[in-house]
Design an enzyme around this catalytic site. Structure first.
Site, short mmCIF file in Angstrom:
data_model
loop_
_atom_site.label_atom_id
_atom_site.label_comp_id
_atom_site.label_asym_id
_atom_site.label_seq_id
_atom_site.Cartn_x
_atom_site.Cartn_y
_atom_site.Cartn_z
N LYS A 235 -0.91 2.44 -0.64
CA LYS A 235 0.14 1.40 -0.62
C LYS A 235 0.74 1.23 0.78
O LYS A 235 1.20 0.15 1.15
CB LYS A 235 1.21 1.66 -1.68
CG LYS A 235 2.12 2.85 -1.44
CD LYS A 235 3.34 2.54 -0.60
CE LYS A 235 4.04 3.82 -0.18
NZ LYS A 235 5.12 3.61 0.79
N THR B 235 7.22 -1.56 -1.44
CA THR B 235 7.05 -1.50 0.01
C THR B 235 6.49 -2.79 0.60
O THR B 235 6.63 -3.03 1.79
CB THR B 235 6.18 -0.30 0.43
OG1 THR B 235 5.13 -0.15 -0.50
CG2 THR B 235 6.95 0.96 0.48
#
Ligand SMILES: NC(=O)C1=CN([C@@H]2O[C@H](COP(=O)(O)OP(=O)(O)OC[C@H]3O[C@@H](n4cnc5c(N)ncnc54)[C@H](OP(=O)(O)O)[C@@H]3O)[C@@H](O)[C@H]2O)C=CC1
Ligand SMILES: O=C(CO)COP(=O)(O)O
Length: 339
Positions: free
Chosen positions: A194, A251
């Site tokens: 990620k 994020t």
């Protein structure tokens, strides 16, 4: 009593401190070790971590400690929260000081530098097979966690009792929801991949693309993560949870993310070094990109977004050219696993 604790946290940066605050707020005596004596002295004097989490008070049950031997003797539960590139180093320093009954969990997100191996492989190589291991992962900005804002994470490990004990230590009905998970590999991988996709989302926004592009990157990033995870033996369903979709959305969409901000700066024309310096804290995704790229190549897994982020970070490709290359890929089925 003075030198015992329910858990010891290694790493007094933003996330180590946030987790230590959480644990201590749950009523657990928590020792927080940091490698810079001056920084630890400041924590004691200020009763806060002004360098990383300014203005957030440290609970009385949080004990800052500069001596690694004292910190490791205090508890058998050891939570490692240092950046991935020093994980092996810190564990090597800890090894001779570990108790026979030590159990090691980490919140570090990343892979081993250069090789792209999982953190569990680094841990096993350094400390051997006898210690229980676990990982915690999920969408958790340190500042929000430290401020007691509602948060959810997942934990998986090699020993069900250790996982259960960690859930008990960390879970708070008021602030922190902790899910036990049985996919140790999946939870480790989610946090690393990620970071790469968050840089990609930042690059896209930095160029000036919109919500459509960002969301396409999140969605296809999830496909890349799942593909790589399954090739490593993780369960695809793990990536629909906290350590996959959850952390990707967090994020890729919020500017608290250092990886996203790093991508944003590059997308606006900043160079890698200046962007890292301006952020001033660890940007895990910079190294993770090379690690994930290396791992994907080794396993023969196609990861086009990762590949383009790699080209921008390490090969001097312009963000716009990287975007053009992604867009001009051949047509294909969305669900085909044979891409
Ligand atoms: N911050 C967050 O919101 C989250 C972070 N994480 C993960 O947690 C890990 C740590 O990140 P984070 O706390 O944010 O990073 P920070 O940059 O905030 O802090 C890193 C800390 O590690 C210390 N450190 C560096 N090298 C060593 C070493 N050799 N020995 C001991 N300590 C060392 C740093 O000390 P110094 O300042 O002296 O260099 C600093 O205190 C990363 O893998 C990150 O991805 C996961 C979820 C959320
Ligand atoms: O891992 C994180 C949130 O879950 C922190 O993200 P950044 O490292 O991008 O700030």
């Amino acid at each position: 009593m003075k030198n015992t604790a329910d858990i010891t946290v290694l790493g007094a940066g933003s996330y180590g401190t946030a987790l230590a605050i959480s644990l201590a707020s749950n009523g657990h005596r928590t020792m927080l070790w940091g490698h810079e004596p001056e920084h630890i002295e400041n924590l004691k004097n200020d009763k806060s971590n002004e360098a990383f989490l300014p203005g957030i008070p440290l609970p009385d049950l949080l004990i800052p400690e500069a001596d690694l031997a004292t910190a490791l003797a205090a508890s058998n539960n050891v939570l490692v929260v240092v950046p991935s590139h020093v994980f092996g180093l810190v564990l090597t320093q800890a090894k001779p000081l570990l108790r026979k009954d030590s159990r090691i969990v980490w919140a570090t997100k990343g892979l081993e530098p250069e090789t792209g191996r999982l953190i569990q492989d680094v841990a096993r190589e350094v400390i051997g097979d006898e210690f229980p291991l676990a990982v915690l992962s999920g969408p958790t900005f340190a500042k929000e966690l430290a401020a007691g804002m509602p948060t959810a994470i997942s934990i998986a490990g090699t020993d069900p009792q250790f996982t259960k004990d960690l859930v008990e230590l960390l879970h708070s009905p008021k602030r922190l929801r902790v899910y036990a998970n049985d996919d140790f590999i999946g939870l480790q991988l989610g946090g690393a991949v990620k970071n790469v996709i968050a840089i990609g989302a930042g690059l896209s926004d930095g160029i000036g693309f919109g919500a459509n592009a960002r969301t396409a990157l999140i969605t296809r990033g999830l496909v890349e993560l799942t593909r790589l995870g399954e090739a490593l033996g993780a369960q695809g369903s793990t990536f629909m949870g906290m350590a996959g979709l959850g952390d990707l959305v967090l994020t890729c969409t919020d500017n608290q993310s250092r990886n996203r901000r790093f991508g944003l700066a590059l997308g606006k024309g900043c160079d890698v070094e200046t962007a890292q310096q301006e952020i001033g804290q660890v940007v895990e995704g910079y190294r993770n990109t090379k690690e994930v790229y290396t791992l994907a190549k080794r396993l023969g897994v196609e990861m086009p977004i990762t590949e383009q982020v790699y080209q921008v970070l390490y090969k001097g490709k312009s963000p716009v050219d990287a975007a053009k290359e992604l867009l001009s890929r051949e047509q294909k089925s969305e669900t085909s696993s044979a891409e």
